[in-house]
Design a protein around this motif. Structure first.
Motif, mmCIF file in Angstrom:
data_model
loop_
_atom_site.group_PDB
_atom_site.id
_atom_site.type_symbol
_atom_site.label_atom_id
_atom_site.label_comp_id
_atom_site.label_asym_id
_atom_site.label_seq_id
_atom_site.Cartn_x
_atom_site.Cartn_y
_atom_site.Cartn_z
ATOM 1 N N GLY A 534 3.214 -4.165 -3.658
ATOM 2 C CA GLY A 534 3.447 -3.784 -2.273
ATOM 3 C C GLY A 534 2.162 -3.322 -1.618
ATOM 4 O O GLY A 534 1.082 -3.402 -2.204
ATOM 5 N N SER A 535 2.283 -2.816 -0.401
ATOM 6 C CA SER A 535 1.093 -2.450 0.367
ATOM 7 C C SER A 535 0.814 -0.954 0.296
ATOM 8 O O SER A 535 1.703 -0.147 0.050
ATOM 9 C CB SER A 535 1.254 -2.881 1.833
ATOM 10 O OG SER A 535 2.300 -2.178 2.468
ATOM 11 N N VAL A 536 -0.438 -0.607 0.532
ATOM 12 C CA VAL A 536 -0.890 0.786 0.486
ATOM 13 C C VAL A 536 -2.004 0.955 1.510
ATOM 14 O O VAL A 536 -2.839 0.055 1.683
ATOM 15 C CB VAL A 536 -1.355 1.161 -0.946
ATOM 16 C CG1 VAL A 536 -2.475 0.252 -1.409
ATOM 17 C CG2 VAL A 536 -1.782 2.609 -1.043
ATOM 18 N N THR A 537 -1.993 2.083 2.219
ATOM 19 C CA THR A 537 -2.932 2.287 3.325
ATOM 20 C C THR A 537 -4.030 3.266 2.934
ATOM 21 O O THR A 537 -3.752 4.408 2.578
ATOM 22 C CB THR A 537 -2.187 2.817 4.572
ATOM 23 O OG1 THR A 537 -1.100 1.936 4.868
ATOM 24 C CG2 THR A 537 -3.119 2.891 5.773
ATOM 25 N N ALA A 538 -5.262 2.812 3.008
ATOM 26 C CA ALA A 538 -6.405 3.671 2.695
ATOM 27 C C ALA A 538 -6.660 4.643 3.849
ATOM 28 O O ALA A 538 -6.081 4.529 4.930
ATOM 29 C CB ALA A 538 -7.642 2.821 2.427
ATOM 30 N N SER A 539 -7.553 5.563 3.622
ATOM 31 C CA SER A 539 -7.826 6.605 4.607
ATOM 32 C C SER A 539 -8.306 6.041 5.935
ATOM 33 O O SER A 539 -8.068 6.623 6.987
ATOM 34 C CB SER A 539 -8.875 7.579 4.052
ATOM 35 O OG SER A 539 -8.889 8.778 4.787
ATOM 36 N N ASN A 540 -8.968 4.884 5.902
ATOM 37 C CA ASN A 540 -9.535 4.306 7.130
ATOM 38 C C ASN A 540 -8.528 3.446 7.886
ATOM 39 O O ASN A 540 -8.905 2.717 8.794
ATOM 40 C CB ASN A 540 -10.762 3.459 6.804
ATOM 41 C CG ASN A 540 -10.386 2.164 6.117
ATOM 42 O OD1 ASN A 540 -9.671 2.178 5.121
ATOM 43 N ND2 ASN A 540 -10.833 1.042 6.647
ATOM 44 N N ARG A 541 -7.256 3.492 7.484
ATOM 45 C CA ARG A 541 -6.166 2.755 8.126
ATOM 46 C C ARG A 541 -6.074 1.311 7.673
ATOM 47 O O ARG A 541 -5.224 0.572 8.155
ATOM 48 C CB ARG A 541 -6.252 2.822 9.663
ATOM 49 C CG ARG A 541 -6.149 4.195 10.272
ATOM 50 C CD ARG A 541 -6.522 4.236 11.757
ATOM 51 N NE ARG A 541 -7.965 4.149 11.933
ATOM 52 C CZ ARG A 541 -8.601 3.079 12.378
ATOM 53 N NH1 ARG A 541 -7.918 1.994 12.737
ATOM 54 N NH2 ARG A 541 -9.928 3.081 12.499
ATOM 55 N N SER A 542 -6.941 0.869 6.766
ATOM 56 C CA SER A 542 -6.827 -0.479 6.217
ATOM 57 C C SER A 542 -5.667 -0.535 5.224
ATOM 58 O O SER A 542 -5.473 0.394 4.429
ATOM 59 C CB SER A 542 -8.118 -0.878 5.494
ATOM 60 O OG SER A 542 -9.142 -1.192 6.406
ATOM 61 N N ILE A 543 -4.932 -1.626 5.272
ATOM 62 C CA ILE A 543 -3.773 -1.793 4.401
ATOM 63 C C ILE A 543 -4.106 -2.846 3.345
ATOM 64 O O ILE A 543 -4.517 -3.956 3.667
ATOM 65 C CB ILE A 543 -2.533 -2.203 5.216
ATOM 66 C CG1 ILE A 543 -2.273 -1.158 6.315
ATOM 67 C CG2 ILE A 543 -1.312 -2.335 4.313
ATOM 68 C CD1 ILE A 543 -1.139 -1.530 7.254
#
Length: 955
Positions: A534-543
């Motif tokens: 599945g997806s996960v969002t890094a601190s910089n808003r990138s998924i």
């Protein structure tokens, strides 16, 4: 102490000696990386004794082909790519992602050892129940039936709000979304997750300043910074891989690196300027810097005129913070702050970085807003190399926050008003009246629940003092470390009052052992994120998109399967999953992604389809390592991970927004302006931008958010398709706006004409709906500076989030004579969060085996404390912890520091025998939060962990 172990019992020298026959010496970094699986084939020592980590053997490793599978590290928010080597279904080795723009082939100690997290022998292996004080293995069927029956009984007799649903920043986006949807269908807003106690004051403060409450730029964009201003963070330990991006700017740009912290951290060791200040005085420090900025006319006057509202009120407050007053409050000499101010003014753009050192305070929202004001005053927001680079903690705390796992909002920060619920009812294809009927009443449907920081008060507070029908009776910990929260003695009491305690986690966690319950506790083994996808969002808003490395081990199940089983038992699975395919009780992840794509228009979580995200992961090598933009290849022009907002539908192909509020490029190409979120006028002042707009905008000034009526007024409605018009008319006709239009047409047409769908406004430095409209310094509740209380008092006691909350009644008592040392807390590089996972990992446990307190030599000598000796640390609320003393000048005189990753000891008692057999972490220790005290932010109820008091004495 972690030592060579047999059957979980310490009986010899340290773990490194287990390798003596191979290495001849204590384990070094290279050996650590190799044996933790970070080498081709995952080679590990063949001589590791039974019970130690070793290479996971595939059935036919000699002949099995090696498959490479990309995933993302499950620790901090940097988002490092992990490349797993899999043979016959067994994860045998790993490499860092060399093509990843984020980690560039690097790993920290935690990332290097994540294979052990998945294979770890200390994991919870079977559903387990406490019966007459003993852990008893049960089946999944029995667990779901018993838990479901008890939940339904509580729902029927006390109402839905008497169960608390505590989610996780460890869930992927799809699981986080399903979890928020789950407790909506259950009928309560009593749910939350870790963001409440790490960055809730960031989200509230930043979003109420300029529209969105997230990192504005990225780790990579720091390459463009001409100076770095770090306050309340220690990335060298908390986000080690991010440090390479910071050091690149420092070395390549000769960027001055300024670190403001009460403690000389490993990050501070890299600083050109270290500013040591008293814990809890961030606002005073920032105003002291701005005093010099305004005094010398260094502010960006044109930027302020065009894009900022309220700076005159800020100037009036800052005028009070003369160098003398700033030093009196913060302890920092005015001459040093003048040097800092001049450095920032002369090295623009500079980036502002903060973490939990700035957020975890009773006035945390004031701190985060003050940091924003600093950037606005000097004109460095909305530009490459500038902005506020807010380092989030857990791997998906950004995503879980975006997906609404909170007590006060729905996914996408829609809030809880009637219109918000009706929007999500349309997305979910369920009747609004059905949803309303699940709640105790419409009032409770639209009332914020209780934050996780205070869930236990919902069990302990007298019923007549709480704003709901009954006290808390059941608590569900779903991927949360209890020891990450303050006031643990009160939490223990609450746990023992509950009818039922449920813990869903790969590990038992401290929640399983800190209480003295004899019955009604359930441990459900959740799969790790490496056993799902599945997806996960890094601190910089990138998924980013994780792929599944291995099947769930033992009897563990994925979180989304457990959610489905519970929803089915409780009778709302058919409605909750009506548009999500379910096979063998497992919801299809891609269907979940597409469902939140259909609803999260507010923050642009709509353009990131599973197909686009997978393409980015497969083509990481095509993305520039500074701009994050693909240069050729299948994703040409996209920014890596489609950092939100990625406007419109996936078919529209918006590339993502790498830098928020950057007007130097068109909105269609990732540009943006400040959001028109606060109206168009305030006290006769214009709140919209003046003469500032993104490149190619057809409106050459500020404008409000887009609605169908506005499109008609501009004559742009003709650009809508017939299907888009039909959808808009069905929702609310002319009143339909860019947030509620399920067709995406309003966003598409606004962007076609070069405009931001959310409008073009000024950032506001004065938040009129907050307790302190202008950020204000207030002394901590437990302060050692009694001479400052009259000048900088806290708030009056009040009621918030359904509960009474104390401020003045605590601060008016003087604890400083008996508890003279300020206590603060923070992270270590070896561990993460509550530490249950990482202290169960022998590769990490070897590196840090003792819980400790840092104490300044002067304080140590005055109290008879010797380095390495055991001490008692007493808190002013009666709790105490027994820890090892580390006498060091890292902390200033009058300040002590403890890490918060430990658990399994309770006020001097070793609780190892209370864990289920074989599931105790290798390293146990006192939880610092046992001694941490009462104190909550005035907007979000963030807990205070950085400025309380203590007394330290020899044990």
């Amino acid at each position: 102490m972690l030592t060579k172990r047999t059957n979980g019992v310490a009986n010899g020298p340290r773990l490194s000696k287990a390798f003596a026959g191979t290495t001849g010496s204590a384990i070094d970094r290279r050996t650590f990386l190799k044996r933790s699986g970070l080498a081709a084939g995952g080679a590990a020592a063949a001589t590791v004794p039974f019970g130690m980590v070793k290479k996971a053997e595939a059935a036919s490793a000699a002949t099995g082909d090696i498959t490479l599978v990309k995933s993302v590290c499950t620790h901090c928010s940097v988002g490092c790519t992990v490349v797993a080597e899999v043979q016959n279904g067994v994860w045998t080795g790993q490499e860092p992602g060399w093509d990843s723009p984020f980690n560039l082939g690097a790993h920290c100690a935690k990332g290097a050892s994540v294979r052990e997290h998945a294979h770890g022998e200390r994991r919870l292996k079977h559903p387990t129940k406490m019966v007459d004080g003993k852990w008893t293995q049960i089946s999944w069927e029995q667990a779901i039936n018993e838990i479901g029956d008890k939940l339904q009984e509580i729902y029927d007799t006390s109402g839905p709000d008497s169960t608390y649903w505590l989610g996780s920043a460890k869930h992927n986006n799809e699981q986080a979304y399903l979890f928020r949807k789950f407790y909506a269908f259950w009928g309560s807003n009593n749910g939350d997750h870790q963001a409440r106690i790490c960055h809730s004051t960031t989200v509230a403060g930043v979003a109420n300043t300029w529209g969105y409450g997230a990192m504005t730029n990225s780790y990579n964009d720091i390459h463009n910074s001409r100076a770095i201003f770090q306050i309340g963070g220690n990335p060298a330990e908390a986000h080690p891989v991010a440090m390479q991006h910071m050091l690149k700017a420092k070395e390549q740009n000769n960027a001055p690196f300024i670190v403001c912290d009460p403690r000389f951290t490993r990050t501070a060791a890299h600083a050109d300027e270290f500013v040591r200040f008293r814990p809890g005085t961030d606002v005073g420090l920032i105003w002291g810097i701005l005093w010099h900025v305004f005094e010398n006319g260094w502010e960006d006057k044109e930027f302020i005129r065009q894009r900022v509202w309220g700076m005159d009120q800020i100037k009036a407050e800052v005028a009070k913070w003369t160098p003398e007053e700033t030093e009196r409050v913060t302890g920092v000499p005015g001459s040093q702050l003048k040097r800092v101010a001049r450095t920032l003014a002369n090295n623009r753009p500079f980036t502002i970085i903060w973490c939990m050192g700035g957020t975890q305070h009773t006035n945390g929202n004031n701190n985060t807003r003050a940091y924003c004001v600093l950037g606005l005053a000097l004109g460095v927001v909305g530009t490459q190399g500038g902005g506020t680079n807010i380092f989030r903690g857990h791997d998906n705390v950004q995503g879980a926050t975006d997906l609404g796992v909170l007590c006060h909002t729905l996914p996408g920060y829609y809030g809880l008003k009637t219109g918000s619920w009706k929007h999500w009812a349309r997305v979910w294809d369920v009747d609004y009246e059905y949803l309303k009927g699940r709640f105790a009443s419409k009032d409770f449907m639209e009332k914020s629940g209780v934050p996780v920081s205070r869930w236990f008060d919902l069990a302990l507070e007298a019923k007549e003092n709480i704003d709901q029908n009954d006290n808390l009776r059941a608590m569900v910990f779903w991927g949360h470390a209890a020891n990450s929260q303050t006031r643990l003695p009160d939490m223990k009491k609450a746990m023992e009052k509950l009818d039922m305690l449920v813990i869903v986690d790969p590990y038992p966690t401290m929640a399983a052992v800190m209480n003295d319950r004899k019955d009604g506790t359930y441990l459900l083994p959740a799969a790790t994120q490496f056993e799902t996808y599945g997806s996960v969002t890094a601190s910089n808003r990138s998924i980013q998109w994780r792929e599944q490395i291995m099947e769930p081990l033992w009897e563990s199940k994925t979180d989304h399967e457990i959610m489905y089983l519970l929803a089915k038992k409780l009778g709302f699975a058919d409605e909750m999953f009506k548009n999500i395919k379910v096979e063998n009780n497992i919801p299809l992840i891609e269907d979940v992604t597409r469902e939140f794509n259909r609803g999260m228009w507010t923050i642009g979580y709509t353009g990131q389809s599973p197909e686009r995200l997978r393409s980015h992961m497969e083509n990481q090598h095509t993305f520039d390592k500074t701009t994050l933009q693909a240069r050729g290849g299948p994703a040409d022009g996209d920014y890596y991970g489609l950092p939100w907002p990625s406007w419109g539908t996936a078919e529209m192909g918006h590339p993502g927004t790498p830098v928020l509020y950057d007007t130097s490029k068109p909105v269609a190409e990732g540009g943006l302006c400040f959001r028109a979120r606060f109206g168009v006028e305030r006290d006769g002042d214009n709140l919209l931008a003046e003469g500032s707009y993104p490149v190619d905008s057809e409106i050459k000034d500020g404008y409000p958010e887009f609605t169908m009526a506005m499109l008609k007024k501009l004559g742009w409605d003709k650009d809508l398709t017939a299907d888009e018009k039909a959808t808009i008319e069905k929702i609310a006709g002319d009143k339909t706006n860019w947030k509620t239009d399920l067709s995406g047409g309003i966003q598409r047409v606004a962007i076609k004409h070069g405009c931001a769908p959310f409008g073009n406004a000024k950032a506001r430095t004065v938040v009129w709906n907050f307790p302190d409209p202008v950020p204000t310094h207030r002394e901590p509740l437990y302060t050692s500076r009694r001479d400052l209380v009259a000048d900088y008092p806290t708030y009056e006691d009040r009621k918030m989030y359904r509960l009474p909350i104390l401020y003045k009644s605590i601060q008016e008592k003087d604890f400083s004579a008996d508890f003279p040392i300020i206590l603060t807390s923070g992270r270590l590089v070896e561990y993460e969060g509550g530490g249950d996972e990482t202290r169960s990992n022998p590769w990490l446990a070897e590196l840090q085996q003792d819980m400790f307190v840092e104490i300044n030599p002067v304080d140590a000598n005055n109290t008879g404390v010797r380095d390495g000796a055991m001490v008692w640390l007493h808190g002013p609320e009666g709790a105490k912890v027994k820890v090892k003393a580390l006498v060091t000048e890292r902390v200033g005189q009058g300040v002590a520091f403890m890490p918060f990753h430990f658990g399994g000891h309770w006020q001097g008692e070793d609780q190892r025998d209370k864990y289920p057999k074989g599931a105790d972490p290798y390293v146990l220790g006192e939880a610092s939060n046992t001694a941490q005290t009462y104190g909550y932010d005035s907007v979000t109820n963030m807990q205070e962990t950085k400025a309380t008091l203590c007394r330290i004495e020899p044990a």
